[in-house]
Design an enzyme around this catalytic site. Structure first.
Site, PDB file in Angstrom:
ATOM      1  N   LYS A  55      -6.211  32.285  -1.545  1.00 15.62           N
ATOM      2  CA  LYS A  55      -6.457  32.023  -2.964  1.00 15.62           C
ATOM      3  C   LYS A  55      -7.768  32.625  -3.463  1.00 15.62           C
ATOM      4  O   LYS A  55      -7.816  33.773  -3.841  1.00 15.62           O
ATOM      5  CB  LYS A  55      -6.341  30.524  -3.241  1.00 15.62           C
ATOM      6  CG  LYS A  55      -4.928  29.980  -2.950  1.00 15.62           C
ATOM      7  CD  LYS A  55      -4.693  28.637  -3.539  1.00 15.62           C
ATOM      8  CE  LYS A  55      -3.327  28.066  -3.159  1.00 15.62           C
ATOM      9  NZ  LYS A  55      -2.209  28.705  -3.864  1.00 15.62           N
ATOM     10  N   ASP A  84      -6.797  23.458   7.103  1.00 18.07           N
ATOM     11  CA  ASP A  84      -6.185  24.295   6.077  1.00 18.07           C
ATOM     12  C   ASP A  84      -7.043  24.170   4.824  1.00 18.07           C
ATOM     13  O   ASP A  84      -6.959  23.186   4.088  1.00 18.07           O
ATOM     14  CB  ASP A  84      -4.751  23.830   5.814  1.00 18.07           C
ATOM     15  CG  ASP A  84      -4.045  24.667   4.759  1.00 18.07           C
ATOM     16  OD1 ASP A  84      -4.738  25.350   3.976  1.00 18.07           O
ATOM     17  OD2 ASP A  84      -2.804  24.632   4.706  1.00 18.07           O
ATOM     18  N   TYR A 143       1.387  20.499   2.779  1.00 19.66           N
ATOM     19  CA  TYR A 143       2.042  21.776   2.531  1.00 19.66           C
ATOM     20  C   TYR A 143       1.176  22.882   3.125  1.00 19.66           C
ATOM     21  O   TYR A 143       0.015  23.062   2.735  1.00 19.66           O
ATOM     22  CB  TYR A 143       2.229  22.021   1.040  1.00 19.66           C
ATOM     23  CG  TYR A 143       2.811  23.394   0.738  1.00 19.66           C
ATOM     24  CD1 TYR A 143       4.148  23.667   1.002  1.00 19.66           C
ATOM     25  CD2 TYR A 143       2.021  24.410   0.210  1.00 19.66           C
ATOM     26  CE1 TYR A 143       4.691  24.921   0.752  1.00 19.66           C
ATOM     27  CE2 TYR A 143       2.548  25.666  -0.040  1.00 19.66           C
ATOM     28  CZ  TYR A 143       3.878  25.920   0.231  1.00 19.66           C
ATOM     29  OH  TYR A 143       4.399  27.164  -0.013  1.00 19.66           O
TER      30      TYR A 143
END
Length: 461
Positions: free
Chosen positions: A298, A271, A172
């Site tokens: 984040k 990522d 994802y």
């Protein structure tokens, strides 16, 4: 039907009946303790499609509406308290409303939240990220992990002059079209390297530009990179396959990707939007592998919306506005002052000692989860590393998306609801996260609750 088959069928039926009874009771107790959430959800379906504005936070019968949080805990609108083992899907590494971060936000907000000019806070945060992640020689800020991935892929395409991207099945990378390919294609997924659109609205042309390989399968990935090298701009990979179940990569897999991409002139993108929390320099420091580009988000925002990407200076020069023909990259809130101040405060708190603390808690949690289900006779494989963990309801090992997809989503849903009832929050899919404001007290309390739940789950056979 023989005696053995009959016995097995009877046992399976009994187990299914016990699960159904357990689920029914859980739902009744959930609705009884969250009437205000039910009221708000009834209103929300008139405002949002399906009653929520984040697909990942939706669960049946309706999501719990939260009111406020402090430290490792949060409270819902009905007054129920929860120890938070999700941290807004890993972004709140210091828990809720940490005073050092809220003070930084308040101070900056009083001086202005955003300006149409550069700010020192963004520069300082970029410098801190570069110190921690040396491969990020140049950095750009944006407002989400999705935007970070868009920027990194745009950089790779601009630098190489190629269009295709190779990703791992189950990976994802946000909600952009190029990332919405084979995120959860199901057990009938097409043969590699063909991808499947995650849902309607992703154009066939986009899907055609995305090649798909199985996670932790170096031979297949190397073969695909070499076969498509002339058209391939980048390989993007999470060092842990997070949304599919926090599945760690083999070091040889990542090292092999590094070698074959270098051999073929293809850029390697890590990522690290989630895995940056695993070590001071992220998973790339933990594995000892240097990518060409890295995406982050984040934890670098201190609880506010944020994204960032960076890497080799020559690749990132594709965004240099001093040169002709470079890539434009604007955003009204890119590098906004309040987020940058919050991010700086969050990274100031994220010392080596703090990282050691959350990683030790995570190890204790994963070991305890595995033991609890083993003792109850429930088939489970717990994956993860550092402060991240995930419960897969199936026998291990779990090494890729298809392994994870073969687990029981229904059992994960029941674990989630059962923990909410006992005052603990995790992801509905089975992910757990530790934070710096937790201690072994919170972890042991969760494990005690899990032992009870596992016993209920195992009671049906």
């Amino acid at each position: 039907m023989g005696t053995t088959a009959t016995t097995a069928a009877t046992a399976a039926a009994a187990s299914a009946a016990a699960t159904t009874h357990f689920a029914r009771e859980l739902l009744q107790r959930y609705t009884a303790r969250t009437p205000r959430s039910a009221e708000l959800y009834a209103r929300a379906v008139e405002a949002f499609p399906g009653g929520d504005t984040r697909t990942g936070t939706f669960f049946l019968p309706y999501p719990t509406f939260m009111s406020h949080g402090a430290g490792a805990r949060m409270w819902d609108v009905d007054g129920n308290a929860y120890v938070d083992f999700l941290g807004n899907f890993t972004s709140l590494i210091h828990g809720h409303a940490h005073p050092h971060i809220t003070a930084a936000i308040a101070t900056q907000a009083a001086q202005g939240t955003a300006f149409p000019f550069p700010g020192e806070a963004a520069l300082r945060l970029a410098e801190e990220i570069r110190r921690r992640v040396p491969s990020m020689e140049r950095v750009r800020f944006c407002n989400s992990g999705t935007e970070a991935v868009i920027g990194a892929i745009r950089a790779a395409r601009a630098f190489t002059g190629r269009a295709k991207v190779l990703k791992m099945e189950g990976g994802y990378h946000g909600s952009a079209d190029v990332a919405q390919v084979s995120v959860s294609p199901g057990m009938d997924a097409p043969p590699y390297p063909e991808g499947r659109a995650q849902g309607p609205g992703v154009p066939d042309g986009v899907v055609g530009d995305v090649l798909v390989a199985p996670y932790n399968d170096l031979e297949t990935a190397q073969r695909l990179v070499r076969a498509h090298a002339g058209d391939l701009a980048a390989v993007i990979v999470e060092p842990h396959l997070t949304a599919a179940g926090v599945i760690p990569a083999d070091r040889d897999f990542l090292a092999g990707l590094r070698a074959v991409t270098a051999e073929c002139g293809v850029l390697l993108i890590f990522d690290e939007i989630i895995t940056l929390r695993l070590a001071r320099g992220g998973a790339q420091a933990m594995y000892g592998i240097t990518p060409d580009l890295t995406t982050v988000a984040k934890i670098i925002g201190g609880g506010l919306p944020v994204g960032g990407f960076g890497g080799r200076a020559d690749v990132m020069a594709t965004f240099d506005p001093r040169a002709r023909g470079t890539v434009g990259h604007s955003g009204t809130f890119n590098g906004n002052a309040v987020t940058m101040a919050a991010g700086l405060a969050a990274l100031e708190l994220l010392t080596d000692e703090a990282l050691d603390h959350i990683n030790a808690l995570g190890s204790h949690l994963r070991d305890g989860l595995q033991r609890a289900f083993d003792a109850a006779g429930v088939a489970v494989c717990v994956t993860g590393s550092g402060s991240l963990g995930h419960v897969h309801f199936r026998h291990g090992p779990v090494r890729d998306y298809r392994d994870a997809a073969a687990g029981s989503a229904e059992h994960a849903r029941l674990l989630h609801l059962a923990l909410l009832e006992r005052g603990f929050a995790c992801a509905a899919r089975g992910m757990f996260v530790t934070s710096t404001v937790m201690t072994t007290i919170e972890v042991d309390a969760l494990l005690s609750a899990v032992r009870d739940i596992a016993g209920e789950m195992g009671a049906g056979g």
